[in-house]
Design a protein around this motif. Sequence first.
Motif, PDB file in Angstrom:
ATOM      1  N   ASN A 146     -12.417 -55.603 -69.589  1.00  9.71           N
ATOM      2  CA  ASN A 146     -13.582 -56.000 -70.399  1.00  9.71           C
ATOM      3  C   ASN A 146     -13.136 -56.639 -71.710  1.00  9.71           C
ATOM      4  O   ASN A 146     -13.901 -56.750 -72.649  1.00  9.71           O
ATOM      5  CB  ASN A 146     -14.515 -54.801 -70.639  1.00  9.71           C
ATOM      6  CG  ASN A 146     -13.821 -53.678 -71.367  1.00  9.71           C
ATOM      7  OD1 ASN A 146     -12.702 -53.824 -71.874  1.00  9.71           O
ATOM      8  ND2 ASN A 146     -14.478 -52.523 -71.451  1.00  9.71           N
ATOM      9  N   TYR A 185     -11.353 -55.795 -74.192  1.00 11.35           N
ATOM     10  CA  TYR A 185     -11.026 -55.018 -75.395  1.00 11.35           C
ATOM     11  C   TYR A 185     -10.666 -53.573 -75.047  1.00 11.35           C
ATOM     12  O   TYR A 185     -11.222 -53.001 -74.113  1.00 11.35           O
ATOM     13  CB  TYR A 185     -12.222 -54.975 -76.361  1.00 11.35           C
ATOM     14  CG  TYR A 185     -12.578 -56.340 -76.893  1.00 11.35           C
ATOM     15  CD1 TYR A 185     -11.911 -56.885 -77.985  1.00 11.35           C
ATOM     16  CD2 TYR A 185     -13.561 -57.099 -76.265  1.00 11.35           C
ATOM     17  CE1 TYR A 185     -12.220 -58.157 -78.454  1.00 11.35           C
ATOM     18  CE2 TYR A 185     -13.880 -58.375 -76.723  1.00 11.35           C
ATOM     19  CZ  TYR A 185     -13.211 -58.896 -77.816  1.00 11.35           C
ATOM     20  OH  TYR A 185     -13.510 -60.151 -78.268  1.00 11.35           O
ATOM     21  N   ASP A 187      -8.295 -52.294 -69.314  1.00  8.32           N
ATOM     22  CA  ASP A 187      -7.182 -53.160 -69.695  1.00  8.32           C
ATOM     23  C   ASP A 187      -6.244 -52.443 -70.665  1.00  8.32           C
ATOM     24  O   ASP A 187      -5.027 -52.631 -70.617  1.00  8.32           O
ATOM     25  CB  ASP A 187      -7.712 -54.452 -70.344  1.00  8.32           C
ATOM     26  CG  ASP A 187      -8.812 -54.174 -71.353  1.00  8.32           C
ATOM     27  OD1 ASP A 187      -9.966 -53.993 -70.916  1.00  8.32           O
ATOM     28  OD2 ASP A 187      -8.524 -54.090 -72.556  1.00  8.32           O
ATOM     29  N   GLY A 188      -6.821 -51.602 -71.522  1.00 10.26           N
ATOM     30  CA  GLY A 188      -5.976 -50.849 -72.455  1.00 10.26           C
ATOM     31  C   GLY A 188      -5.146 -49.815 -71.713  1.00 10.26           C
ATOM     32  O   GLY A 188      -3.932 -49.683 -71.929  1.00 10.26           O
ATOM     33  N   ALA A 189      -5.785 -49.102 -70.804  1.00  8.40           N
ATOM     34  CA  ALA A 189      -5.090 -48.071 -70.018  1.00  8.40           C
ATOM     35  C   ALA A 189      -3.971 -48.678 -69.183  1.00  8.40           C
ATOM     36  O   ALA A 189      -2.962 -48.019 -68.902  1.00  8.40           O
ATOM     37  CB  ALA A 189      -6.090 -47.348 -69.109  1.00  8.40           C
ATOM     38  N   GLY A 241     -11.003 -38.116 -70.421  1.00  6.37           N
ATOM     39  CA  GLY A 241     -10.956 -38.596 -71.809  1.00  6.37           C
ATOM     40  C   GLY A 241      -9.604 -39.122 -72.242  1.00  6.37           C
ATOM     41  O   GLY A 241      -9.505 -39.856 -73.230  1.00  6.37           O
ATOM     42  N   TYR A 250     -13.528 -42.434 -69.397  1.00  2.69           N
ATOM     43  CA  TYR A 250     -14.659 -41.846 -70.139  1.00  2.69           C
ATOM     44  C   TYR A 250     -15.900 -42.732 -70.095  1.00  2.69           C
ATOM     45  O   TYR A 250     -16.985 -42.277 -70.418  1.00  2.69           O
ATOM     46  CB  TYR A 250     -14.232 -41.654 -71.612  1.00  2.69           C
ATOM     47  CG  TYR A 250     -13.467 -42.868 -72.036  1.00  2.69           C
ATOM     48  CD1 TYR A 250     -12.084 -42.917 -71.852  1.00  2.69           C
ATOM     49  CD2 TYR A 250     -14.131 -44.011 -72.455  1.00  2.69           C
ATOM     50  CE1 TYR A 250     -11.379 -44.082 -72.109  1.00  2.69           C
ATOM     51  CE2 TYR A 250     -13.431 -45.163 -72.717  1.00  2.69           C
ATOM     52  CZ  TYR A 250     -12.049 -45.198 -72.543  1.00  2.69           C
ATOM     53  OH  TYR A 250     -11.370 -46.358 -72.788  1.00  2.69           O
ATOM     54  N   ARG A 251     -15.764 -44.015 -69.691  1.00  2.00           N
ATOM     55  CA  ARG A 251     -16.940 -44.897 -69.614  1.00  2.00           C
ATOM     56  C   ARG A 251     -17.505 -44.721 -68.212  1.00  2.00           C
ATOM     57  O   ARG A 251     -17.412 -45.589 -67.347  1.00  2.00           O
ATOM     58  CB  ARG A 251     -16.485 -46.361 -69.861  1.00  2.00           C
ATOM     59  CG  ARG A 251     -17.608 -47.300 -70.267  1.00  2.00           C
ATOM     60  CD  ARG A 251     -17.093 -48.698 -70.572  1.00  2.00           C
ATOM     61  NE  ARG A 251     -16.133 -48.722 -71.643  1.00  2.00           N
ATOM     62  CZ  ARG A 251     -16.402 -48.557 -72.938  1.00  2.00           C
ATOM     63  NH1 ARG A 251     -17.656 -48.369 -73.316  1.00  2.00           N
ATOM     64  NH2 ARG A 251     -15.460 -48.564 -73.854  1.00  2.00           N
ATOM     65  N   VAL A 297      -6.775 -41.572 -72.010  1.00  2.00           N
ATOM     66  CA  VAL A 297      -6.649 -42.918 -71.462  1.00  2.00           C
ATOM     67  C   VAL A 297      -5.535 -42.980 -70.401  1.00  2.00           C
ATOM     68  O   VAL A 297      -4.394 -42.617 -70.667  1.00  2.00           O
ATOM     69  CB  VAL A 297      -6.377 -43.941 -72.587  1.00  2.00           C
ATOM     70  CG1 VAL A 297      -5.951 -45.297 -72.026  1.00  2.00           C
ATOM     71  CG2 VAL A 297      -7.621 -44.096 -73.445  1.00  2.00           C
TER      72      VAL A 297
HETATM   73  C1  LIG Z   1      -3.652 -41.184 -74.374  1.00  2.00           C
HETATM   74  C2  LIG Z   1      -4.749 -41.704 -75.231  1.00  2.00           C
HETATM   75  N1  LIG Z   1      -4.445 -42.576 -76.220  1.00  2.00           N
HETATM   76  C3  LIG Z   1      -5.443 -43.067 -77.005  1.00  2.00           C
HETATM   77  C4  LIG Z   1      -6.740 -42.662 -76.836  1.00  2.00           C
HETATM   78  C5  LIG Z   1      -7.846 -43.237 -77.707  1.00  2.00           C
HETATM   79  N2  LIG Z   1      -8.591 -44.226 -76.946  1.00  2.00           N
HETATM   80  C6  LIG Z   1      -9.737 -43.897 -76.353  1.00  2.00           C
HETATM   81  S1  LIG Z   1     -10.396 -45.172 -75.515  1.00  2.00           S
HETATM   82  C7  LIG Z   1      -9.130 -46.194 -75.907  1.00  2.00           C
HETATM   83  C8  LIG Z   1      -9.148 -47.643 -75.435  1.00  2.00           C
HETATM   84  C9  LIG Z   1      -8.974 -47.822 -73.968  1.00  2.00           C
HETATM   85  O1  LIG Z   1      -9.430 -49.115 -73.588  1.00  2.00           O
HETATM   86  P1  LIG Z   1      -9.568 -49.608 -72.104  1.00  2.00           P
HETATM   87  O2  LIG Z   1      -8.564 -48.946 -71.262  1.00  2.00           O
HETATM   88  O3  LIG Z   1      -9.536 -51.085 -72.147  1.00  2.00           O
HETATM   89  O4  LIG Z   1     -10.984 -49.092 -71.618  1.00  2.00           O
HETATM   90  P2  LIG Z   1     -12.452 -49.480 -72.138  1.00  2.00           P
HETATM   91  O5  LIG Z   1     -12.775 -48.561 -73.274  1.00  2.00           O
HETATM   92  O6  LIG Z   1     -12.423 -50.903 -72.531  1.00  2.00           O
HETATM   93  O7  LIG Z   1     -13.354 -49.200 -70.996  1.00  2.00           O
HETATM   94  C10 LIG Z   1      -8.227 -45.539 -76.719  1.00  2.00           C
HETATM   95  C11 LIG Z   1      -7.010 -46.159 -77.255  1.00  2.00           C
HETATM   96  C12 LIG Z   1      -6.999 -41.724 -75.807  1.00  2.00           C
HETATM   97  N3  LIG Z   1      -8.234 -41.290 -75.563  1.00  2.00           N
HETATM   98  N4  LIG Z   1      -5.997 -41.271 -75.011  1.00  2.00           N
END
Ligand SMILES: Cc1ncc(C[n+]2csc(CCOP(=O)(O)OP(=O)(O)O)c2C)c(N)n1
Length: 353
Positions: free
Chosen positions: A207, A209, A178-180, A147, A98-99, A149
């Motif tokens: 990044n 976070y 990093d979260g994904a 959208g 989404y970014r 993750v």
């Molecule tokens: C399956 C799923 N779980 C949770 C969310 C809520 N959510 C949106 S962005 C995000 C953080 C993801 O962080 P990262 O992958 O590090 O990407 P960044 O935002 O840092 O670019 C979360 C948990 C979502 N959109 N989809």
Amino acid sequence: MAVAQTSQTAEKTSPATGNGAGPNAGAIGAGRIAEFTKEQELDALRHMLLIRRFEEKAGQMYGMGLIGGFCHLYIGQEAVVTGMKMASRQGDQMITGYRDHGHMLACDMDPKGVMAELTGRRGGYSRGKGGSMHMFSLEKKFYGGHGIVGAQVPLGTGLAFANKYRGNDAVSMTYFGDGAANQGQVYESFNMAELWKLPVVFVIENNRYAMGTSVTRSSAQTDFSKRGTSFNIPGYQVDGMDVRAVKAAAEDALAWCRAGKGPVILEMMTYRYRGHSMSDPAKYRTKEEVDKMRTEHDPIEQVRKRLLDKKWASEDDLKKIDASVRAVVNEAAEFATHDPEPDVSELYTDVYR
Ligand SMILES: Cc1ncc(C[n+]2csc(CCOP(=O)(O)OP(=O)(O)O)c2C)c(N)n1
Ligand SMILES: [Mg+2]
């Protein structure tokens, strides 16, 4: 290889500390650091500035109530997508989460169409019905805009499968955060990608976070370049704030894929200056941390400084470039403010059942 080399540079300049190169360091060619020509520096500057100014304007327009829904800004991370794109060929695909505004602009999508989508207008890439996270351009080989993750990772792997099936020599550049990287579907994708030697570069934009959670709080293995180890996928840490390091790494990774050797992971050590989305007050990190990144590692400042030091451009030249970029962004904002919203009759069009 370039990436192993840059990871040493990264120890001095990268925003995050890492463990150096990935599991198969040296597997992809000899040590090389991309030295840019004047034209390449100027090209990188223009592309990164366009993203920076576009995102600043989007932030302002969001504040004015012109943009509804979500809006995640890419400010700080511009060198990643710019360096990747500089190394890629026509036909290579890009897919991300989404970014995504920076990725679209790097793919040469029209800033007017992107901004008009943010404001929900007819001239937007999804006719004003998708918003910030949901834009595509088959023509420019940009496959979204996702959208959920991590959802783009199997899709990006599928693009690579299609490339291999068709024998078209294109590579899928699949970006995620990093979260994904902690999502299960990422590892199913890694397995298939290596098993079938699919041409995909997995670009992990670390990044530091995921929303308000730092990598150290969420991840058992914080060296994301190692995440493909059990699948035998080579991985490298790259200084994602230095566009030259990104381009050098990308060139090697893309060549590896095109040679039929399968996927590669590039962990880009980067940083986002703004909050996760427009509604994030960013209380989980200090102002000093952000200021330090901006003053010491800013990707655009690095290029500006090199151009000035080498006398390849004067302050005046740089001001002119900035003014021309601002003009493009202002034109996009103007269009996105005055273009009409979609007609009510469009409510049920483009809906798939
Ligand atoms: C399956 C799923 N779980 C949770 C969310 C809520 N959510 C949106 S962005 C995000 C953080 C993801 O962080 P990262 O992958 O590090 O990407 P960044 O935002 O840092 O670019 C979360 C948990 C979502 N959109 N989809
Ligand atoms: Mg992140």
